[in-house]
Design an enzyme around this catalytic site. Structure first.
Site, PDB file in Angstrom:
ATOM      1  CB  VAL A  25     -26.675   6.923  -7.757  1.00 17.14           C
ATOM      2  CG1 VAL A  25     -26.439   5.518  -8.302  1.00 17.14           C
ATOM      3  CG2 VAL A  25     -27.984   7.478  -8.322  1.00 17.14           C
ATOM      4  CG  HIS A  28     -17.026  12.860 -12.206  1.00 16.81           C
ATOM      5  ND1 HIS A  28     -16.146  12.394 -13.141  1.00 16.81           N
ATOM      6  CD2 HIS A  28     -18.115  13.269 -12.895  1.00 16.81           C
ATOM      7  CE1 HIS A  28     -16.702  12.502 -14.355  1.00 16.81           C
ATOM      8  NE2 HIS A  28     -17.888  13.040 -14.226  1.00 16.81           N
TER       9      HIS A  28
HETATM   10  N1  LIG Z   1     -24.388   7.776 -10.295  1.00 21.22           N
HETATM   11  C1  LIG Z   1     -23.306   6.997 -10.257  1.00 21.22           C
HETATM   12  O1  LIG Z   1     -23.405   5.793 -10.075  1.00 21.22           O
HETATM   13  C2  LIG Z   1     -21.927   7.575 -10.397  1.00 21.22           C
HETATM   14  C3  LIG Z   1     -21.638   8.859  -9.969  1.00 21.22           C
HETATM   15  N2  LIG Z   1     -20.356   9.307  -9.927  1.00 21.22           N
HETATM   16  C4  LIG Z   1     -20.073  10.621  -9.389  1.00 21.22           C
HETATM   17  O2  LIG Z   1     -20.426  10.600  -7.999  1.00 21.22           O
HETATM   18  C5  LIG Z   1     -20.926  11.888  -7.601  1.00 21.22           C
HETATM   19  C6  LIG Z   1     -22.339  11.722  -7.057  1.00 21.22           C
HETATM   20  O3  LIG Z   1     -23.180  11.316  -8.118  1.00 21.22           O
HETATM   21  P1  LIG Z   1     -24.639  10.705  -7.897  1.00 21.22           P
HETATM   22  O4  LIG Z   1     -24.607   9.749  -6.782  1.00 21.22           O
HETATM   23  O5  LIG Z   1     -25.085  10.249  -9.234  1.00 21.22           O
HETATM   24  O6  LIG Z   1     -25.439  12.023  -7.467  1.00 21.22           O
HETATM   25  P2  LIG Z   1     -27.032  12.273  -7.476  1.00 21.22           P
HETATM   26  O7  LIG Z   1     -27.417  12.961  -8.730  1.00 21.22           O
HETATM   27  O8  LIG Z   1     -27.711  11.004  -7.132  1.00 21.22           O
HETATM   28  O9  LIG Z   1     -27.154  13.326  -6.307  1.00 21.22           O
HETATM   29  C7  LIG Z   1     -26.683  13.048  -4.988  1.00 21.22           C
HETATM   30  C8  LIG Z   1     -27.426  13.858  -3.963  1.00 21.22           C
HETATM   31  O10 LIG Z   1     -27.191  15.238  -4.154  1.00 21.22           O
HETATM   32  C9  LIG Z   1     -28.339  15.932  -3.732  1.00 21.22           C
HETATM   33  N3  LIG Z   1     -28.252  17.319  -4.205  1.00 21.22           N
HETATM   34  C10 LIG Z   1     -28.266  17.774  -5.477  1.00 21.22           C
HETATM   35  N4  LIG Z   1     -28.118  19.114  -5.476  1.00 21.22           N
HETATM   36  C11 LIG Z   1     -27.986  19.502  -4.179  1.00 21.22           C
HETATM   37  C12 LIG Z   1     -27.779  20.759  -3.508  1.00 21.22           C
HETATM   38  N5  LIG Z   1     -27.696  21.890  -4.207  1.00 21.22           N
HETATM   39  N6  LIG Z   1     -27.685  20.772  -2.155  1.00 21.22           N
HETATM   40  C13 LIG Z   1     -27.768  19.627  -1.448  1.00 21.22           C
HETATM   41  N7  LIG Z   1     -27.965  18.418  -2.008  1.00 21.22           N
HETATM   42  C14 LIG Z   1     -28.072  18.363  -3.361  1.00 21.22           C
HETATM   43  C15 LIG Z   1     -29.436  15.098  -4.323  1.00 21.22           C
HETATM   44  O11 LIG Z   1     -30.656  15.353  -3.695  1.00 21.22           O
HETATM   45  C16 LIG Z   1     -28.932  13.682  -4.016  1.00 21.22           C
HETATM   46  O12 LIG Z   1     -29.344  13.225  -2.756  1.00 21.22           O
HETATM   47  C17 LIG Z   1     -20.831  12.754  -8.851  1.00 21.22           C
HETATM   48  O13 LIG Z   1     -19.590  13.395  -8.821  1.00 21.22           O
HETATM   49  C18 LIG Z   1     -20.885  11.751  -9.993  1.00 21.22           C
HETATM   50  O14 LIG Z   1     -20.321  12.201 -11.187  1.00 21.22           O
HETATM   51  C19 LIG Z   1     -19.296   8.511 -10.274  1.00 21.22           C
HETATM   52  C20 LIG Z   1     -19.513   7.217 -10.712  1.00 21.22           C
HETATM   53  C21 LIG Z   1     -20.844   6.713 -10.907  1.00 21.22           C
HETATM   54 MG   LIG Z   2     -19.896   9.671 -15.053  1.00 22.00          MG
END
Ligand SMILES: NC(=O)C1=CN([C@@H]2O[C@H](COP(=O)(O)OP(=O)(O)OC[C@H]3O[C@@H](n4cnc5c(N)ncnc54)[C@H](O)[C@@H]3O)[C@@H](O)[C@H]2O)C=CC1
Ligand SMILES: [Mg+2]
Ligand SMILES: CC(=O)[C@](C)(O)C(=O)O
Ligand SMILES: [Mg+2]
Length: 348
Positions: free
Chosen positions: A40, A124
């Site tokens: 995301v 984060h």
């Molecule tokens: N979702 C959001 O809009 C927000 C997220 N964050 C932070 O940003 C960071 C990323 O969050 P998101 O984008 O929500 O992540 P997400 O849950 O969308 O995952 C990102 C990617 O990680 C991959 N992934 C998961 N486990 C894996 C592994 N073991 N090996 C390789 N790839 C793996 C997934 O397939 C995905 O492509 C986190 O630290 C989150 O707390 C901060 C603000 C908002």
């Molecule tokens: Mg959060």
């Protein structure tokens, strides 16, 4: 830094005026920004940085849905899209944007590519703050920085395309090169932030976990469900209950709050509504405050992190979350919501 008066408290913040995009480009002109993870936040930040003229590559697992999504978004295998390790090797700034649980799994691999002078970037404070649970302990000779957009990566991209921006916090955990501050602010501006406010990793994660469990996501669903059920139990139709609980809030009243504050929204409602709202908000505050205290304590004790890591580390974590989202979607309230959305004039 610009000193701004926030309700009587002076805070130093960074605005786009004092740290313009040209300055950010100058600071990062020799850097390769490797975005690891394309869920995301990955796409939102990567595309905004690219469109703002920065040198960006993506690291993603091949043969995954997100690899295909990256291609669809215009990233080119072998040029701007690589396997995770190759991107980590090429990057001078590594933006660690896997899910917080995924970061734990990848850490031992990623660590090898953190050679002296590189920067490790998070969105984060989770991995660093809860290091007893994550084992994420960076080497001393890299910068460790954070930019946390206060909203979904989806909104970060949408607002950028609309010429607006989400506010972000920034933090420096480790300044090994003497360049950490310029790097982090330039990245914050580059990903499309509105203004940037400073925090530290611990405060970022404590406030973020509280907010998403609280008013932003958990609490709001809780109070919606409570009011909807009371109205339904007292014989009100789904249409009446949903409109009076959700639709009016999102379509009519919250946009007014966003524009000019709560008192202004109140002032644009009837004096009858104003009298009642002014009487009742304090009761709701008193009723929920102990729950917020419990929530903050749980965050500070590391219990929320432990729960999140445990539930998001199983191989079927995605299916399980989707099942619970399905339950929410299929509840009467949100089914009523789907019907109401279809009837909006702009959807008809
Ligand atoms: N979702 C959001 O809009 C927000 C997220 N964050 C932070 O940003 C960071 C990323 O969050 P998101 O984008 O929500 O992540 P997400 O849950 O969308 O995952 C990102 C990617 O990680 C991959 N992934 C998961 N486990 C894996 C592994 N073991 N090996 C390789 N790839 C793996 C997934 O397939 C995905 O492509 C986190 O630290 C989150 O707390 C901060 C603000 C908002
Ligand atoms: Mg959060
Ligand atoms: C979107 C955001 O900032 C959250 C709610 O904290 C998150 O997705 O973790
Ligand atoms: Mg957040």
């Amino acid at each position: 830094m610009a000193t701004i008066n926030f309700g009587g408290v002076l805070e130093d913040v960074v605005t786009r005026e004092e740290f313009p995009m040209e300055k950010a480009r100058e600071v990062l002109k020799n850097e390769t920004i490797a975005i690891i993870g394309y869920g995301v936040q990955g796409p939102g930040q990567a595309l905004n940085l690219k469109d703002n003229g920065f040198n960006v590559i993506i690291g993603q697992r091949k043969d995954s849905k997100t690899w295909d999504k990256a291609i669809a978004d215009g990233w080119v295998p072998g040029k701007t899209l690589f396997e995770i390790e190759e991107a980590a090797q090429k990057g001078t700034i590594i933006q660690f944007l896997l899910s917080d649980a995924g970061q734990i799994t990848l850490w031992p691999t990623l660590k090898q590519y953190l050679t002296p002078g590189k920067a490790l970037y998070f969105s984060h404070g989770f991995g660093i703050t809860y290091k007893e649970q994550t084992n994420i302990i960076p080497p001393a000779d890299v910068d460790v920085i954070l930019v946390a957009p206060k909203g979904s990566g989806t909104s970060l991209r949408r607002l950028f395309l609309a010429g607006q921006g989400l506010n972000s916090s920034f933090a420096i955990f480790q300044d090994a090169t003497g360049k950490a501050r310029d790097r982090v602010i330039a990245l914050g501006i580059g990903v499309g932030s509105g203004y940037l406010f400073q925090t530290d990793f611990k405060k970022e994660v404590y406030s973020d976990l509280t907010g998403e469990r609280g008013t932003l996501m958990g609490c709001i669903q809780g109070i919606f469900a409570a009011q909807y059920e009371v109205l339904r139990k007292n014989g009100h139709s789904p249409s009446e209950a949903f409109n009076e609980t959700v639709e009016e809030l999102t379509q009519s009243l919250m946009p007014l709050v966003a524009e000019n504050g709560m008192d202004w929204m109140y002032a644009n409602c009837s004096t009858t509504a104003q009298r009642g709202a002014l009487d009742w908000w304090k009761k709701f505050k008193a009723a929920t405050q102990p729950v917020f205290e419990e929530l903050y304590a749980s965050v500070a004790a590391g219990k929320e992190a432990a729960r999140s890591i445990a539930s998001n580390s199983t191989p079927d974590y995605r299916e399980k979350l989707n099942e619970e989202l399905k339950e929410l979607r299929e509840s009467e309230m949100w089914q009523a919501g789907a019907a109401v959305r279809k009837l909006r004039p702009n959807n008809a």
